[in-house]
Design an enzyme around this catalytic site. Structure first.
Site, short mmCIF file in Angstrom:
data_model
loop_
_atom_site.label_atom_id
_atom_site.label_comp_id
_atom_site.label_asym_id
_atom_site.label_seq_id
_atom_site.Cartn_x
_atom_site.Cartn_y
_atom_site.Cartn_z
N LYS A 1 0.98 -0.97 -0.03
CA LYS A 1 0.03 0.11 -0.10
C LYS A 1 1.05 1.11 0.05
CE LYS A 1 -4.41 0.79 0.55
NZ LYS A 1 -5.54 -0.03 -0.11
N ASP A 3 -7.06 4.20 -4.48
CA ASP A 3 -7.76 4.05 -2.84
C ASP A 3 -8.35 5.45 -2.60
OD1 ASP A 3 -7.77 2.16 -0.47
OD2 ASP A 3 -7.36 3.88 0.35
P1 NDP Z 1 -12.98 7.68 -2.48
O1 NDP Z 1 -11.75 8.60 -2.64
O2 NDP Z 1 -13.65 7.57 -3.86
O3 NDP Z 1 -14.23 7.94 -1.41
C1 NDP Z 1 -13.86 8.21 -0.10
C2 NDP Z 1 -15.30 8.62 0.74
O4 NDP Z 1 -14.98 8.43 1.92
C3 NDP Z 1 -15.60 9.92 0.23
O5 NDP Z 1 -17.02 10.21 0.44
C4 NDP Z 1 -14.81 10.48 1.49
O6 NDP Z 1 -15.55 11.83 1.89
C5 NDP Z 1 -15.29 9.59 2.54
N1 NDP Z 1 -13.96 9.54 3.59
C6 NDP Z 1 -12.63 9.60 3.30
N2 NDP Z 1 -11.93 9.79 4.39
C7 NDP Z 1 -12.93 10.18 5.44
C8 NDP Z 1 -12.77 10.31 6.80
N3 NDP Z 1 -11.77 10.34 7.23
N4 NDP Z 1 -14.07 10.58 7.47
C9 NDP Z 1 -15.22 10.45 6.70
N5 NDP Z 1 -15.19 10.34 5.39
C10 NDP Z 1 -14.36 9.94 4.86
O7 NDP Z 1 -12.55 6.38 -1.91
P2 NDP Z 1 -12.90 4.80 -2.10
O8 NDP Z 1 -14.45 4.78 -2.33
O9 NDP Z 1 -12.24 4.37 -3.14
O10 NDP Z 1 -12.47 4.36 -0.77
C11 NDP Z 1 -13.42 4.07 0.18
C12 NDP Z 1 -13.11 3.03 1.30
O11 NDP Z 1 -13.07 1.59 0.58
C13 NDP Z 1 -11.57 3.26 1.95
O12 NDP Z 1 -11.49 2.67 3.05
C14 NDP Z 1 -10.80 2.17 0.72
O13 NDP Z 1 -9.60 1.83 1.32
C15 NDP Z 1 -11.73 1.14 0.57
N6 NDP Z 1 -11.37 0.29 -0.61
C16 NDP Z 1 -11.27 0.92 -1.82
C17 NDP Z 1 -11.13 -0.09 -2.86
C18 NDP Z 1 -11.11 0.76 -4.22
O14 NDP Z 1 -11.06 -0.19 -5.18
N7 NDP Z 1 -11.38 1.95 -4.54
C19 NDP Z 1 -10.89 -1.46 -2.71
C20 NDP Z 1 -11.17 -1.76 -1.49
C21 NDP Z 1 -11.40 -1.00 -0.60
P3 NDP Z 1 -14.73 13.14 1.54
O15 NDP Z 1 -14.89 13.54 0.02
O16 NDP Z 1 -15.25 14.29 2.50
O17 NDP Z 1 -13.36 13.03 1.88
O1 2IT Z 2 -7.91 -1.49 -0.51
C1 2IT Z 2 -7.86 -2.04 -1.88
O2 2IT Z 2 -8.06 -3.51 -1.93
C2 2IT Z 2 -7.68 -1.13 -2.96
N1 2IT Z 2 -7.51 0.01 -2.72
C3 2IT Z 2 -7.55 -1.85 -4.39
C4 2IT Z 2 -6.25 -2.16 -4.63
C5 2IT Z 2 -5.84 -2.79 -5.89
O3 2IT Z 2 -4.79 -3.10 -6.05
O4 2IT Z 2 -6.81 -2.67 -7.02
#
Ligand code: NDP
Ligand code: 2IT
Length: 449
Positions: free
Chosen positions: A122, A162
């Site tokens: 990561k 992420d």
């Molecule tokens: P994005 O940046 O697309 O969206 C993040 C969302 O979460 C936004 O709505 C953001 O609000 C909110 N957020 C972020 N930080 C905070 C915080 N400290 N407090 C409250 N709200 C918060 O990210 P993703 O949707 O990609 O990721 C969301 C989660 O999913 C994370 O935990 C990530 O690690 C996990 N994840 C993502 C994957 C992927 O493929 N993208 C795969 C597996 C897991 P704001 O706009 O106000 O910051």
């Molecule tokens: O938390 C996760 O699994 C991700 N942000 C996606 C990682 C990836 O390599 O697609």
């Protein structure tokens, strides 16, 4: 307590998110260590909690007014026993080594569950993309990659998105890598589909999470049809979780960002979801604007210091935390249980505190940890790597079908491991044990390296 926790606490006392992630896994795998004494003799715990390599670097960049900023860049290469390091990059002001080590540690076990050959890593930066122009984001990404490029490669370490890193950032990062290396390879995943990305990768985490929830409900002869669902976040994972829930006949009534959440009792339908996608992905606006556009919705600001988050205190059948770590504390978990929620399926990484998890485990609800439920994203990243290596693009149906098979397989793997170790139906223990055993066996096969 395992002595290993004492080592970690004394070596890196300030890394509380990392301690939390390690504690949760260690508690689950105790019976595995008791059954396999060679694991303790071979010091597998000591080895698995120490990253193989951590890279920290300076990222200087210039804003549109000509002012210079210096951020910190990181890549935690945690474990390569099963394949090249694989895992996302997070750009958020809260990013530090503790958060990235927790995410990298979780990623190792998650990737092991996907059935693909992927190690875990990561990275990211404390850079805040909010309020920055496209040119500023581009200059930041170019500076970030001008150091990261020497540490990654399609067979070495393959980053992806992420929080704060989506298609725009992956594009700028890829452009700089290609220029510096003079190579067009699958060094990043989450690329746009017209230049090497995989269909379904943007949807994969959210869709996979909903497939996993459907599998869990099926064990109780239930489906998602007509289920009222609470979803947090409004980014990539929240949007596609909502999309698949709508497709499966469920009703999603909440979405959030770090400022607050909206409650729409009538449900977020396809048109409203399209509005959210444009609002968040193109206009880069705030979820508050949803309630200005749709008067039936109510917006409530959230206070991060409050005892509980009102989003988790609505009547609902299912909850999908899809924002960030530790967004469900003990009070929130208790509110969900008191409101008769039947299922909690984690789209985010480690969204529930250890105290919150204990509340779920003591109740009769179906609870899936992120490392199982959100593995669809990295799994389709693995499929993007395969397509890049073959220089072929699979059609949408093929990738989605493979994603469904993978999520079903992860679900079964978790249940089988939980059953084998005397905790039937416990997805947390099942995921931790199955992921751990796969990685440890590979490490032992490969000797002391
Ligand atoms: P994005 O940046 O697309 O969206 C993040 C969302 O979460 C936004 O709505 C953001 O609000 C909110 N957020 C972020 N930080 C905070 C915080 N400290 N407090 C409250 N709200 C918060 O990210 P993703 O949707 O990609 O990721 C969301 C989660 O999913 C994370 O935990 C990530 O690690 C996990 N994840 C993502 C994957 C992927 O493929 N993208 C795969 C597996 C897991 P704001 O706009 O106000 O910051
Ligand atoms: O938390 C996760 O699994 C991700 N942000 C996606 C990682 C990836 O390599 O697609």
């Amino acid at each position: 307590m395992e002595p290993i926790m004492e080592i970690i606490l004394s070596r890196d006392p300030e890394q509380k998110e990392f301690h939390q992630a390690v504690t949760e896994v260690l508690e689950s795998v105790k019976p595995v260590l008791d059954k396999n004494p060679e694991y303790r003799h071979e010091k597998v715990l000591e080895r698995i909690v120490e990253p193989e390599r951590v890279i920290i670097f300076r990222v200087p960049w210039m804003d549109d007014r000509g002012e210079i900023h210096v951020n910190r860049g990181f890549r935690v290469e945690m474990n390569s026993a099963l394949g090249p390091y694989k895992g996302g990059l997070r750009f958020h002001p809260s990013v530090n080594l503790s958060i990235l080590k927790f995410l990298a540690f979780e990623q190792v076990f998650k990737n092991a569950l996907t059935t693909l050959s992927l190690g875990g890593g990561k990275g990211g930066s404390d850079f805040d993309p909010k309020g920055k122009s496209d040119s500023e984001v581009m200059r930041f990404c170019q500076s970030f990659m001008s150091e990261l490029f020497r540490h990654i490669g399609p067979d070495t370490d393959v980053p992806a998105g992420d929080i704060g890193v989506g298609a725009r950032e992956i594009g700028y990062l890829f452009g700089m890598y290609k220029k510096l290396k003079n190579e067009f390879t699958g060094v990043l995943t989450g690329k746009s589909v017209n230049w090497g990305g995989s269909l379904i990768r943007p949807e994969a985490t959210g869709y996979g999470c909903v497939y996993f929830a459907a599998e869990m409900l099926a064990t109780r002869n239930s489906t998602l049809e007509k289920k009222v669902c609470l979803v947090s976040g409004s980014g990539n994972v929240a949007q596609y979780t909502t999309e698949k829930l709508i497709e499966m006949g469920a009703k999603v009534v909440t979405l959030s960002d770090s400022s607050g959440y909206i409650f729409d009792e009538r449900g977020i339908d396809k048109e409203k979801l399209e509005y959210v996608k444009t609002l968040k992905n193109i206009k880069r606006g705030r979820i508050k604007e949803y309630a200005e556009k749709f008067s039936e919705a109510v917006y409530t600001p959230t206070d991060p210091g409050a005892a509980f988050n009102p989003l988790w205190n609505h009547q609902a059948d299912c909850a999908f935390p899809c924002a960030t770590q530790n967004e469900i504390n003990e009070n929130d978990a208790q509110n969900l249980v008191n409101n008769n929620v039947q299922l909690v399926c984690e789209g985010a990484n480690m969204p529930t505190t250890i105290e919150g998890i204990n509340v779920f485990q003591d109740s009769n609800i179906l609870y899936a940890p992120g490392k199982a439920a959100n593995a669809g994203g990295v799994a389709v990243s693995g499929l993007e790597m395969s397509q890049n290596s073959m220089r072929l693009n699979w059609p949408r149906q093929e990738v989605e079908h493979r994603l469904q098979i993978i999520m079903k397989s992860i679900h079964k793997t978790c249940l089988d491991a939980a059953e084998d170790y005397g905790t039937p139906g416990n997805y947390l223990i099942g995921a931790n044990i199955a992921g751990f055993v796969k990685v440890v066996e590979a490490m032992l096969d490969q000797g002391l390296v």
